[in-house]
Design an enzyme around this catalytic site. Sequence first.
Site, PDB file in Angstrom:
ATOM      1  N   TYR A  33       0.270   5.692  -6.468  1.00 51.50           N
ATOM      2  CA  TYR A  33      -1.034   5.563  -6.409  1.00 51.50           C
ATOM      3  C   TYR A  33      -1.306   5.549  -4.596  1.00 51.50           C
ATOM      4  O   TYR A  33      -0.427   5.501  -3.919  1.00 51.50           O
ATOM      5  CB  TYR A  33      -1.687   4.502  -6.836  1.00 51.50           C
ATOM      6  N   LYS A 146       5.260   3.907  -3.050  1.00 53.19           N
ATOM      7  CA  LYS A 146       3.619   3.297  -3.745  1.00 53.19           C
ATOM      8  C   LYS A 146       3.704   3.544  -5.124  1.00 53.19           C
ATOM      9  O   LYS A 146       2.699   4.177  -5.526  1.00 53.19           O
ATOM     10  CB  LYS A 146       2.570   4.015  -2.783  1.00 53.19           C
ATOM     11  N   GLU A 179       6.329  -8.035   4.338  1.00 49.06           N
ATOM     12  CA  GLU A 179       5.026  -7.573   4.368  1.00 49.06           C
ATOM     13  C   GLU A 179       4.037  -8.581   3.571  1.00 49.06           C
ATOM     14  O   GLU A 179       4.522  -9.664   2.763  1.00 49.06           O
ATOM     15  CB  GLU A 179       4.830  -6.087   4.054  1.00 49.06           C
ATOM     16  N   LEU A 204       6.506  -1.085   2.117  1.00 50.77           N
ATOM     17  CA  LEU A 204       5.557   0.131   2.304  1.00 50.77           C
ATOM     18  C   LEU A 204       5.364   0.498   3.558  1.00 50.77           C
ATOM     19  O   LEU A 204       4.529  -0.372   4.195  1.00 50.77           O
ATOM     20  CB  LEU A 204       4.327  -0.175   1.341  1.00 50.77           C
TER      21      LEU A 204
HETATM   22  N1  PDD Z   1      -2.114  -1.593  -0.214  1.00 46.94           N
HETATM   23  N2  PDD Z   1       1.954  -2.972   2.127  1.00 46.94           N
HETATM   24  C1  PDD Z   1       1.699  -3.200   0.449  1.00 46.94           C
HETATM   25  C2  PDD Z   1       2.607  -3.852  -0.376  1.00 46.94           C
HETATM   26  C3  PDD Z   1       0.378  -2.511   0.371  1.00 46.94           C
HETATM   27  O1  PDD Z   1       0.425  -2.551  -0.965  1.00 46.94           O
HETATM   28  C4  PDD Z   1      -0.384  -1.753   1.176  1.00 46.94           C
HETATM   29  C5  PDD Z   1      -1.683  -1.236   0.888  1.00 46.94           C
HETATM   30  C6  PDD Z   1       0.157  -1.861   2.703  1.00 46.94           C
HETATM   31  C7  PDD Z   1      -0.822  -1.070   3.781  1.00 46.94           C
HETATM   32  O2  PDD Z   1      -0.681   0.441   3.608  1.00 46.94           O
HETATM   33  P1  PDD Z   1      -1.746   1.062   3.882  1.00 46.94           P
HETATM   34  O3  PDD Z   1      -1.904   0.896   5.620  1.00 46.94           O
HETATM   35  O4  PDD Z   1      -1.317   2.601   3.681  1.00 46.94           O
HETATM   36  O5  PDD Z   1      -2.797   0.729   3.133  1.00 46.94           O
HETATM   37  C8  PDD Z   1       1.474  -2.353   3.112  1.00 46.94           C
HETATM   38  C9  PDD Z   1      -3.436  -0.747  -0.610  1.00 46.94           C
HETATM   39  C10 PDD Z   1      -4.565  -0.962   0.331  1.00 46.94           C
HETATM   40  C11 PDD Z   1      -3.772  -1.501  -2.192  1.00 46.94           C
HETATM   41  O6  PDD Z   1      -2.798  -1.681  -2.841  1.00 46.94           O
HETATM   42  O7  PDD Z   1      -4.939  -1.806  -2.494  1.00 46.94           O
END
Ligand code: PDD
Length: 280
Positions: A33, A146, A179, A204
């Site tokens: 996703y 992801k 993270e 991620l």
């Molecule tokens: N999640 N690390 C994890 C585990 C995440 O799920 C996310 C983002 C990030 C940050 O990634 P980005 O900057 O590309 O949004 C880091 C999304 C927002 C979610 O699961 O809703």
Amino acid sequence: MSRIAYVNGRYIRHADAAVHIEDRGYQFGDGIYEVITVINGKLYDCDGHMARLTRSLAEISLDNPLTEDVLMLVMTRLVRMNALKHGTIYLQITRGVARRDHKFPANAKSAIVMTVKHMRLAGRQHEAGVKAIIVDDLRWARRDIKTIQLLPNCLAKQAAAEQGAYEAIMVMPDGSVSEGSSSNVWILTHDNQLVTRPASHDILNGITRQSIEKIAKKRQISVEFRTFDTAEMLAAKEVFVTSATSLATAITQIDEHMIADGKVGEIAHALRADYLASPQ
Ligand code: PDD
């Protein structure tokens, strides 16, 4: 106005949108996703999200049912149809519908859905900073993909919510911070150096963090990619998280420790303002 979702080529009322009970995403979490932020009707960091989508798909040998151009068209159309001013687009691709069997189906036809969520920009900015808790990182070894398999992340976020916190910061068995449950973690050292974990299979690689890195460099703030432990994080000048939903959000408390005297740090505040002002 009712929300409109996109399901395998059709625009459908959100309340009526559905997938089959034998979709492999539903049964195995066999899918990936992206979450793309929308501010003032503008999609943020689109190139980065598309590049990571392609990478995630390749890592689990999943076909993209749409070309990138068509994906962009659908997302733009969904923003318009839903009159989305501030919010997010959620895009999910799974290995589609097949009789339940762990191995990939012979003629898998990937399935795609997209939904949008309205959000108040003020709510997302978390002007006053937020609280976080520290939890063990219980996830698998390929956190760089992801995937929609998010149970450990959900457990961590639920633990945070139960303690009145916004985010759970995850720590690996070696004591290093990986993270947040849905965000990347940054610290600012007392000599004004930003530090965040290098991209690897352990985290991620956030698209927001890649933009924040560029913004920091423009401000001549140096960014060091290295691991840090909880002791260094708790002693940091500032701590903040980045993601498509939190943008850049200052952490003012971790468990019982106040960070930056419980105030939003100057650098976190400036980076968030720059990010909002300059869609990447
Ligand atoms: N999640 N690390 C994890 C585990 C995440 O799920 C996310 C983002 C990030 C940050 O990634 P980005 O900057 O590309 O949004 C880091 C999304 C927002 C979610 O699961 O809703």
